[in-house]
Design an enzyme around this catalytic site. Structure first.
Site, PDB file in Angstrom:
ATOM      1  N   ARG A 140       0.908  -1.496   0.141  1.00  0.00           N
ATOM      2  CA  ARG A 140      -0.294   0.021  -0.342  1.00  0.00           C
ATOM      3  C   ARG A 140       0.989   1.240  -0.212  1.00  0.00           C
ATOM      4  O   ARG A 140       0.035   2.241   0.671  1.00  0.00           O
ATOM      5  CB  ARG A 140      -0.443  -0.012   1.250  1.00  0.00           C
ATOM      6  CG  ARG A 140      -1.883  -0.598   1.062  1.00  0.00           C
ATOM      7  CD  ARG A 140      -2.580  -0.591   0.378  1.00  0.00           C
ATOM      8  NE  ARG A 140      -4.195  -1.666   0.570  1.00  0.00           N
ATOM      9  CZ  ARG A 140      -3.978  -2.634   0.152  1.00  0.00           C
ATOM     10  NH1 ARG A 140      -3.491  -3.768  -0.218  1.00  0.00           N
ATOM     11  NH2 ARG A 140      -5.276  -3.972   0.773  1.00  0.00           N
ATOM     12  N   SER A 158     -10.745  -1.014   3.706  1.00  0.00           N
ATOM     13  CA  SER A 158      -9.751  -1.258   4.967  1.00  0.00           C
ATOM     14  C   SER A 158      -9.143   0.003   5.745  1.00  0.00           C
ATOM     15  O   SER A 158      -8.661   0.981   4.954  1.00  0.00           O
ATOM     16  CB  SER A 158      -8.611  -2.183   4.451  1.00  0.00           C
ATOM     17  OG  SER A 158      -9.377  -3.436   4.284  1.00  0.00           O
ATOM     18  N   GLU A 162      -4.518   3.046   6.737  1.00  0.00           N
ATOM     19  CA  GLU A 162      -4.832   3.302   5.058  1.00  0.00           C
ATOM     20  C   GLU A 162      -5.067   4.057   4.755  1.00  0.00           C
ATOM     21  O   GLU A 162      -4.526   4.543   3.933  1.00  0.00           O
ATOM     22  CB  GLU A 162      -5.238   1.641   5.056  1.00  0.00           C
ATOM     23  CG  GLU A 162      -4.554   1.221   3.321  1.00  0.00           C
ATOM     24  CD  GLU A 162      -5.411   0.840   3.064  1.00  0.00           C
ATOM     25  OE1 GLU A 162      -5.794  -1.008   2.855  1.00  0.00           O
ATOM     26  OE2 GLU A 162      -6.640   1.098   1.462  1.00  0.00           O
TER      27      GLU A 162
END
Ligand code: EPU
Length: 341
Positions: A167, A240, A336
């Protein structure tokens, strides 16, 4: 600056998937690289605080934004190269990622079917290295085209130069250079090679009872996502909320002794990845809410806007979750989503 879209006191409800009713002082949308350069050279613009967004599917606005929000409207999909085995596509940053997945499948180009159903635009997808069901966009990115915000020079970064990790990429990190991504180039195969290693994906695909094709993989993944992730039409959310933490083997062994059921995935170099959703569920947050901010009842990693949440409400809930997980497991969860403000 004519030809581009410039709005003042602009509502961002449709530019953040938490659907927070925030406003930006200015909103500027450009259609092509020339317009972007005009903005970057503009004296007024250069003095203002600004940030660039994509589809807003990974953002948490804590307040109204008192600056300029830049948004790309650069569209288009071009063929850079075609061989008997593969194609390389050049895609404008504003193209919707999932529409590219659909286009690729319809043309017989494979490699991104596992990334089906992920909201957001292509530029942001490459910047944050979207990933799901065992595949990350970095597996197909050949290059990323970007402008240096300061020098206004254009760079074409090879996959290696994007400094990809989980990510993350150089474009997410101001210390590796402030860039604005205009196009991405991805390489797709003409030969299907389904990646079915994640969880029970293989079982789910096989249960369809027909030949395993990339289109069947897409449909299965869309179903799996619908089963677990909140429908943005029902609840604002950003997928998420936290990243899955990587801990040391030693830390993991200690946790495993206390919690034999703890799930885990190998994460290289003696590290172990633990699902944040499991940690959050263990702390009792799944399905719970605090005012208008909630934890989705089918996937504890998804925080949701029950209807009238503010960014602060979501952030407070996230903070309580972080403290609980840190207190119980000695693991610090990292968001995130990107906090703005
Ligand atoms: N789990 C629980 N309780 C929960 C949620 C998960 O116990 O409430 C445990 C289960 O053991 C489950 C495991 O966590 O088997 C993994 O759950 P899941 O397959 O749903 O995946 P995830 O680790 O929670 C990651 C990505 C998702 C991606 C899925 C599928 C991150 C931060 N998230 O979630 O990405 O779709 O895997 O590959 O890496 C996103 O980034 O926004 C996103 C949705």
């Amino acid at each position: 600056m004519t030809g581009m879209r410039i709005e003042e006191h602009f509502p961002l409800e449709n530019y953040n998937t938490f659907r927070l009713p925030v406003k930006t002082r200015w909103f500027i949308e450009y259609d092509n690289e020339e317009e972007l350069l005009r903005i970057l050279h503009d004296e007024y613009f250069m003095e203002c605080a600004y940030m660039h967004i994509g589809g807003g599917s990974n953002l948490l606005f804590l307040n109204d934004y008192n600056g300029i929000i830049l948004h790309s409207a650069i569209k288009g999909v071009g063929m850079v190269e075609e061989t008997g085995a593969a194609v390389t596509l050049r895609i404008g940053a504003a193209e919707i990622w999932d529409e590219i997945v659909v286009l690729a499948l319809s043309r017989g180009w494979y490699g991104i079917e596992n990334l089906s159903g992920i909201p957001g635009e292509c530029g942001a997808a490459a910047i944050q290295n979207i990933g799901a069901y065992g595949v990350e966009i970095k597996d197909v990115v050949e290059a990323v085209e970007a402008y240096d915000r300061n020098s206004c020079e254009k760079h074409i970064f090879s996959n290696k130069d994007c400094l990809y990790s989980y990510r993350h990429s150089r474009f997410k990190d101001e210390s590796t250079g402030p860039y604005i991504v205009t196009h991405i180039r991805i390489r797709l195969s003409k030969t299907p090679s389904p990646a079915l290693g994640y969880g029970n994906l293989e079982e789910r695909v096989s249960a369809c009872g027909i030949e395993i094709t990339p289109s069947v993989v897409r449909e299965t993944i869309l179903t799996m996502r619908r089963e677990k992730l909140p429908d943005p039409a029902q609840y604002g959310n950003a997928g998420s909320f936290f990243m899955n933490p990587v801990i040391t083997m030693r830390h993991f062994e200690a946790l495993k002794a206390a919690y034999p059921g703890i799930p885990s995935f190998p994460a290289g170099d003696n590290g172990v990845k633990v699902p944040a959703g499991w940690l959050i569920e263990q702390c009792g947050f799944k399905g719970k809410s605090q005012g208008e901010a909630g934890v989705y009842h089918k996937q504890a990693l998804a925080l949701i806007n029950l209807g009238n949440a503010s960014g602060q409400d979501i952030a407070l809930l996230a903070e309580d979750i972080r403290s609980a997980v840190a207190g119980r497991f000695h693991i610090t969860l990292m968001p995130e989503v990107k906090y703005i403000g």
